[in-house]
Write a protein that holds these residues in place. Sequence first.
Motif, PDB file in Angstrom:
ATOM      1  N   THR A  23      35.051  41.628  46.688  1.00  0.00           N
ATOM      2  CA  THR A  23      35.523  41.596  45.310  1.00  0.00           C
ATOM      3  C   THR A  23      36.152  42.932  44.985  1.00  0.00           C
ATOM      4  OG1 THR A  23      33.451  42.431  44.442  1.00  0.00           O
ATOM      5  CG2 THR A  23      33.662  40.028  44.623  1.00  0.00           C
ATOM      6  N   ASP A  24      36.611  43.069  43.750  1.00  0.00           N
ATOM      7  CA  ASP A  24      37.288  44.293  43.333  1.00  0.00           C
ATOM      8  C   ASP A  24      36.418  45.526  43.438  1.00  0.00           C
ATOM      9  OD1 ASP A  24      39.717  43.119  42.683  1.00  0.00           O
ATOM     10  OD2 ASP A  24      38.979  42.495  40.723  1.00  0.00           O
ATOM     11  N   SER A  97      44.055  44.977  46.663  1.00  0.00           N
ATOM     12  CA  SER A  97      43.798  44.502  45.306  1.00  0.00           C
ATOM     13  C   SER A  97      44.732  45.176  44.303  1.00  0.00           C
ATOM     14  CB  SER A  97      42.333  44.767  44.937  1.00  0.00           C
ATOM     15  OG  SER A  97      42.077  44.390  43.604  1.00  0.00           O
ATOM     16  N   LYS A 101      47.643  43.515  41.924  1.00  0.00           N
ATOM     17  CA  LYS A 101      47.590  43.687  40.468  1.00  0.00           C
ATOM     18  C   LYS A 101      48.910  44.241  39.951  1.00  0.00           C
ATOM     19  CE  LYS A 101      42.595  44.027  40.150  1.00  0.00           C
ATOM     20  NZ  LYS A 101      41.421  44.897  40.002  1.00  0.00           N
ATOM     21  N   LYS A 108      42.513  39.539  38.835  1.00  0.00           N
ATOM     22  CA  LYS A 108      41.309  39.426  39.653  1.00  0.00           C
ATOM     23  C   LYS A 108      41.755  39.123  41.082  1.00  0.00           C
ATOM     24  CE  LYS A 108      37.237  36.373  39.820  1.00  0.00           C
ATOM     25  NZ  LYS A 108      36.614  35.211  39.176  1.00  0.00           N
ATOM     26  N   THR A 110      40.172  38.695  45.262  1.00  0.00           N
ATOM     27  CA  THR A 110      39.076  38.658  46.231  1.00  0.00           C
ATOM     28  C   THR A 110      39.622  38.107  47.547  1.00  0.00           C
ATOM     29  OG1 THR A 110      36.738  38.094  46.517  1.00  0.00           O
ATOM     30  CG2 THR A 110      38.168  36.361  45.663  1.00  0.00           C
TER      31      THR A 110
END
Length: 165
Positions: A23-24, A97, A101, A108, A110
């Motif tokens: 995840t982030d 990530s 973005k 979000k 992943t």
Amino acid sequence: MKLFNKLPFLVFMAIITLSSCTTDSMDTESASLELPQNTLDAKDIEIEILNLINNHRTSIGLTPLNDLDVVKSVAYSHTDYMVVNDEVSHANFYTRSNYLKQHAGATKVTENVAYGYSSAEAVVKAWLRSESHKENLEGDFTNFDISAETNADGRWYFTNIFIKK
């Protein structure tokens, strides 16, 4: 008794062939992201994986995800990294990530990674058996894509990235 003796080996093999999702919050180091210069053509195994994931999502009442070229490029850059380094990892996830973005409008991000599975069905089934990977497959995302590459020995490496716009 024979199964009990094989249990440590089976656990070890599962750890080696199926890495955890991310995840982030992971990997705060900064690294450069080298994306392929040309548009990447999807391989049959990649198309099949995306279809299997979307079929699973729709079977449980979720919206199918749309593929996205920029996500594929980022996934490819990481799969290539894993092949070159001959290891399954989430190294430099923070960089991927942030890139998504900034360049794909993701809020979000992943990913799931894997190694050694020889078919689309096998890798998707493995991800569905793992709670954290399954959460990504069934998560609140809008887009995804995948890269599948083989190493010199013909073993597959996979990077499946999910984003929410």
